[in-house]
Motif scaffolding. Structure first.
Motif, PDB file in Angstrom:
ATOM      1  N   LYS A   1      10.314 -33.604  19.044  1.00 16.42           N
ATOM      2  CA  LYS A   1      10.969 -32.321  19.386  1.00 16.42           C
ATOM      3  C   LYS A   1      11.522 -31.628  18.150  1.00 16.42           C
ATOM      4  N   TYR A   2      12.084 -32.423  17.238  1.00 16.91           N
ATOM      5  CA  TYR A   2      12.767 -31.804  16.098  1.00 16.91           C
ATOM      6  C   TYR A   2      11.904 -31.753  14.837  1.00 16.91           C
TER       7      TYR A   2
ATOM      8  N   ASP B   1      10.982 -39.172  10.856  1.00 13.77           N
ATOM      9  CA  ASP B   1      10.186 -37.947  11.001  1.00 13.77           C
ATOM     10  C   ASP B   1      10.401 -37.058   9.788  1.00 13.77           C
TER      11      ASP B   1
ATOM     12  N   LEU C   1      20.889 -39.458  22.390  1.00 13.42           N
ATOM     13  CA  LEU C   1      21.416 -40.325  21.327  1.00 13.42           C
ATOM     14  C   LEU C   1      22.672 -41.070  21.777  1.00 13.42           C
TER      15      LEU C   1
ATOM     16  N   LEU D   1      19.628 -32.328  26.831  1.00 15.75           N
ATOM     17  CA  LEU D   1      20.984 -32.342  27.399  1.00 15.75           C
ATOM     18  C   LEU D   1      22.022 -32.812  26.384  1.00 15.75           C
ATOM     19  N   GLY D   2      21.585 -33.217  25.222  1.00 14.30           N
ATOM     20  CA  GLY D   2      22.538 -33.747  24.229  1.00 14.30           C
ATOM     21  C   GLY D   2      23.049 -35.115  24.650  1.00 14.30           C
TER      22      GLY D   2
ATOM     23  N   ARG E   1      24.723 -31.018  20.449  1.00 13.49           N
ATOM     24  CA  ARG E   1      23.403 -30.548  20.028  1.00 13.49           C
ATOM     25  C   ARG E   1      23.614 -29.732  18.756  1.00 13.49           C
ATOM     26  N   VAL E   2      22.770 -29.934  17.771  1.00  9.92           N
ATOM     27  CA  VAL E   2      22.952 -29.235  16.494  1.00  9.92           C
ATOM     28  C   VAL E   2      22.226 -27.889  16.567  1.00  9.92           C
TER      29      VAL E   2
ATOM     30  N   ASN F   1      12.620 -37.407  20.260  1.00 13.92           N
ATOM     31  CA  ASN F   1      13.418 -36.556  19.363  1.00 13.92           C
ATOM     32  C   ASN F   1      12.642 -36.248  18.082  1.00 13.92           C
TER      33      ASN F   1
HETATM   34  P1  ADP Z   1      18.869 -33.698  22.982  1.00 12.59           P
HETATM   35  O1  ADP Z   1      18.629 -33.832  24.426  1.00 12.59           O
HETATM   36  O2  ADP Z   1      19.508 -32.421  22.601  1.00 12.59           O
HETATM   37  O3  ADP Z   1      17.680 -34.036  22.161  1.00 12.59           O
HETATM   38  P2  ADP Z   1      20.067 -36.026  21.739  1.00 12.59           P
HETATM   39  O4  ADP Z   1      21.324 -36.721  22.080  1.00 12.59           O
HETATM   40  O5  ADP Z   1      18.812 -36.814  21.792  1.00 12.59           O
HETATM   41  O6  ADP Z   1      20.009 -34.762  22.686  1.00 12.59           O
HETATM   42  O7  ADP Z   1      20.199 -35.429  20.307  1.00 12.59           O
HETATM   43  C1  ADP Z   1      21.382 -34.730  19.975  1.00 12.59           C
HETATM   44  C2  ADP Z   1      21.078 -33.702  18.903  1.00 12.59           C
HETATM   45  O8  ADP Z   1      20.793 -34.353  17.679  1.00 12.59           O
HETATM   46  C3  ADP Z   1      19.882 -32.865  19.197  1.00 12.59           C
HETATM   47  O9  ADP Z   1      20.211 -31.752  19.988  1.00 12.59           O
HETATM   48  C4  ADP Z   1      19.430 -32.467  17.806  1.00 12.59           C
HETATM   49  O10 ADP Z   1      20.143 -31.334  17.374  1.00 12.59           O
HETATM   50  C5  ADP Z   1      19.834 -33.651  16.948  1.00 12.59           C
HETATM   51  N1  ADP Z   1      18.696 -34.552  16.710  1.00 12.59           N
HETATM   52  C6  ADP Z   1      18.383 -35.686  17.364  1.00 12.59           C
HETATM   53  N2  ADP Z   1      17.298 -36.274  16.835  1.00 12.59           N
HETATM   54  C7  ADP Z   1      16.914 -35.502  15.811  1.00 12.59           C
HETATM   55  C8  ADP Z   1      15.836 -35.561  14.851  1.00 12.59           C
HETATM   56  N3  ADP Z   1      14.948 -36.564  14.869  1.00 12.59           N
HETATM   57  N4  ADP Z   1      15.749 -34.578  13.938  1.00 12.59           N
HETATM   58  C9  ADP Z   1      16.657 -33.579  13.911  1.00 12.59           C
HETATM   59  N5  ADP Z   1      17.677 -33.446  14.781  1.00 12.59           N
HETATM   60  C10 ADP Z   1      17.799 -34.395  15.724  1.00 12.59           C
END
Ligand code: ADP
Length: 516
Positions: free
Chosen positions: A408-409, A436, A471, A467-468, A455-456, A405
Motif C-alpha cells: 500500500k505504501y 519496501d 500496526l 483504519l490505522g 495514520r501518517v 502495508n
Molecule cells: P493502515 O490501516 O492505515 O495501513 P497501519 O496501522 O497498518 O494502518 O499503519 C499505520 C500507518 O503507518 C499507515 O497509515 C501509514 O501511514 C504508516 N505505514 C505503515 N506501514 C508503512 C510502510 N510500509 N511504509 C510507509 N508507511 C507505512
C-alpha cells in the motif's frame, strides 16, 4: 547630647553647696539621675564620663571631710557615693550599647532577609546580600558562595568581582562543611591568600551556610584589625538566614520546575486526548466507509444475480468478487474485535504450536505476488529457517499486515524483500522482516505508528484505505508472544519492519522440564 545631664550635674552640685559642704547630704544620690540619663542616651562611654564627672564633683565635699575625720565609716560612705555614679554609668551604658548592637544586628538580618526574598534572580539577591553583610559587619571584603563542592556555584562578593580560589579557606569550608577562623589571612600559609607584610592583621571568618539539612555554601568575612565577638555572632546569624534563604530559593525552583513539568504533562495529555478524540471520530467515518465499499459490491452483485439471467462464466466471476468482498468484511470485523479486546485489557488468546515460518512466508508471498503485479516480491526460501513456537493465525495476520502495508505504501510498485532468520539482537527469537522501497515514514511519526488510529498524512498515499489499526495489532500480537516489533524508515526511501517471535527451540531451552 550631654547638655541635659551636665546642666543637671551643675544644678545638683549647686544644691549640695547650698546644703552645706562637708555634710553627708542625701542630695548626693541625685548624681545617679544625670549619670543614668547619659548612659541611656549615649551608652557606656557617655554614662562613664558623666558618672566620672559626678564622682569628681563630690570630691570637694567628700575629701575635706575624709581629711578631717580619717578613714571612718563616713569617709567610706563618701568614697562609695563618689564611685557609684561611675559604676552605674559604665554598666548601664554597656547594657545599652549591647542592646543597641543587638538591635542593629537584628535590623541587618531583617534587611538581609527582605532582600533575599525579593523576586529577582538568585545572583542579584546574593550580590545585594554580600554588600549588605559587608556594611553591617564593617568588613573589608565579604564573599558568598552558594553550591556545594561539586554542583554549579553562584558567587557574590563585596566589593564586586573578587575571584574565588579553591585553595582558600572558603574552598576548605565548602569541601569539609566546617567553619574556619583565620588569625591573619596574609600570614596563614594553610590557605592561598596574598602574603602581604602589613602590620595590621586581616582576620578571616568562613561559615558554612547550613540550615540543618547540610551545607549549601559558605559566607566569608575579612576584617582588618579584629573580629569582635559581636561581629562573629552577627555573621553567624547572617549565615543561618542566608542558608534558609538559599534552601527556600532551591525549594521554590524545584517547585517551579515541578509545576512546569506538570503543566507540560497535562498539556501533552490534553493534546493526546484531543488527538485521540479526533482520531476516533475519523475512525468511525473510516470504518463506515470501509464497510460500505464491500457492502455496496455485495448488494450490487447479488442484485444482478437475482434479477438478471447471468451467463455461468460471468456468474462465476461475480461470485469470486463476492467471495473477495466477504473476506474483506471478515477481516475488518476481525480487526475490530481484536481492537476491542485490546482496549478492554483482555489478553489476546494464543494457541501456540510449532509453525513452519518458511512455509508460511512462501504461501503469503505467492498470494501477494499473484495480486500485485507491479511489485516484485523477493523471498529466498531457507531450508534451515527455524520453526516458530507461536499462534499460526496470529503470525499469518502479522505477515499479511506488514506485506500489505509494504504494498500500500509503495504506490509506484518496486521491491518488497521478505526474510526470516534467527535474531542476533534477541537470542531465542526469530526475526521476520519486510522491507519496501516506498514512501517511508518521517522520523517525527515513527514512535507513534504502532498506536491505534494513527495514520501518517502523505499526499502520495492519500487514496490508500486503512483504519490505522494494522500496526497496533502487529505490535499487540508480537508482544503477546513475548516478542516485539521495530521499524527503520527514511521518507522517500522506504521502510523495514522487523518482528521478533519466539523460536521453537528457545521454548525448549527456556523450559528444560517442559514436555512440549
Ligand atoms: P493502515 O490501516 O492505515 O495501513 P497501519 O496501522 O497498518 O494502518 O499503519 C499505520 C500507518 O503507518 C499507515 O497509515 C501509514 O501511514 C504508516 N505505514 C505503515 N506501514 C508503512 C510502510 N510500509 N511504509 C510507509 N508507511 C507505512
Amino acid at each position: 547630647m550631654f547638655i541635659g545631664p551636665v546642666v543637671l550635674l551643675a544644678a545638683i552640685t549647686v544644691a549640695l553647696a547650698v546644703d552645706g559642704a562637708g555634710q553627708p547630704s542625701a542630695l548626693r544620690h541625685l548624681y545617679l539621675i544625670p549619670t543614668v540619663w547619659a548612659a541611656l542616651a549615649t551608652g557606656a562611654r557617655g554614662g562613664g564620663l558623666i558618672g566620672l564627672l559626678a564622682g569628681l564633683l563630690q570630691a570637694p565635699f567628700t575629701l575635706p571631710a575624709m581629711e578631717r575625720l580619717g578613714l571612718g565609716a563616713q569617709s567610706v560612705d563618701g568614697l562609695v557615693s563618689m564611685a557609684t555614679p561611675l559604676a552605674f554609668g559604665w554598666v548601664i551604658g554597656g547594657l545599652v550599647d549591647q542592646s543597641r548592637a543587638r538591635g542593629l544586628r537584628l535590623q541587618a538580618v531583617l534587611d538581609l532577609q527582605r532582600n533575599l526574598s525579593r523576586d529577582i534572580p538568585l545572583q542579584q539577591r546574593l550580590d545585594l546580600a554580600a554588600e549588605q553583610a559587608a556594611a553591617a559587619l564593617g568588613a573589608e571584603r565579604v564573599g558568598l558562595v552558594v553550591g556545594g563542592a561539586t554542583d554549579a556555584r553562584v558567587i557574590a562578593t563585596a566589593p564586586a568581582g573578587l575571584r574565588f580560589n579553591e585553595q582558600s579557606a572558603v574552598g576548605w569550608t565548602l569541601r569539609e562543611g566546617y567553619p574556619v577562623s583565620v588569625h591573619d589571612l596574609h600570614r596563614d600559609a594553610r590557605f592561598a591568600s596574598e602574603q602581604i607584610d602589613d602590620p595590621t592583621p586581616v582576620r578571616g571568618l568562613v561559615l558554612p551556610l547550613d540550615s540543618g539539612s547540610g551545607p549549601v555554601g559558605a559566607l566569608a568575612v575579612e576584617r582588618a584589625g579584629g573580629l569582635p565577638s559581636t561581629t562573629r555572632a552577627a555573621a553567624r546569624e547572617m549565615a543561618l538566614h542566608l542558608a534558609l534563604a538559599v534552601e527556600k530559593a532551591r525549594l521554590t525552583l524545584r517547585q517551579r520546575r515541578f509545576t512546569e513539568e506538570l503543566e507540560e504533562k497535562v498539556t501533552a495529555a490534553t493534546e493526546r486526548l484531543r488527538e485521540l478524540d479526533q482520531a476516533k471520530t475519523e475512525f468511525v467515518s473510516v470504518v463506515a466507509h470501509e464497510l460500505r465499499t464491500p457492502l455496496t459490491a455485495l448488494q450490487g452483485f447479488t442484485e444482478l444475480l437475482l434479477t438478471r439471467a447471468v451467463p455461468p462464466e460471468r456468474a462465476a466471476r461475480f461470485l469470486s468478487h463476492l467471495h473477495g468482498e466477504a473476506e474483506r468484511l471478515g477481516r475488518i470485523v476481525a480487526e475490530l474485535l481484536d481492537l476491542s479486546r485490546i482496549e478492554s485489557g483482555r489478553p489476546l488468546e494464543l494457541r501456540r504450536e510449532p509453525v513452519d515460518v518458511a512455509d508460511l512466508l512462501e504461501r503469503n508471498v505467492e498470494l501477494f505476488a499473484a495480486q500485485h503485479r507491479r511489485h516484485r516480491f523477493e523471498w529466498t526460501p531457507d531450508p534451515g529457517a527455524p520453526m516458530l513456537h507461536a499462534d499460526r493465525d496470529a503470525v499469518e495476520r502479522i505477515l499479511k499486515n506488514l506485506i500489505s502495508n509494504a504494498v500500500k505504501y509503495s504506490p509506484g510498485g518496486g521491491r518488497v524483500v521478505i526474510a526470516a532468520a534467527p535474531s542476533d539482537e534477541r537470542p531465542g527469537m526469530v526475526e521476520l522482516s519486510v522491507e519496501d522501497y516506498g514512501v517511508g515514514i518521517p522520523a517525527s511519526h515513527l514512535s507513534r505508528i504502532f498506536d491505534k488510529y494513527v495514520r501518517v498524512p502523505n499526499p502520495e498515499t492519500a487514496a490508500v484505505r486503512g483504519l490505522g489499526l494494522g500496526l497496533a495489532l502487529v505490535r499487540a500480537l508480537a508482544e503477546a508472544h513475548g516478542g516485539g516489533v521495530e521499524v527503520d524508515s527514511l521518507p522517500g526511501k522506504g521502510s523495514t519492519f522487523r518482528v521478533f517471535l519466539p523460536a521453537q527451540s528457545s521454548v525448549l531451552a527456556n523450559f528444560p522440564n517442559s514436555s512440549a
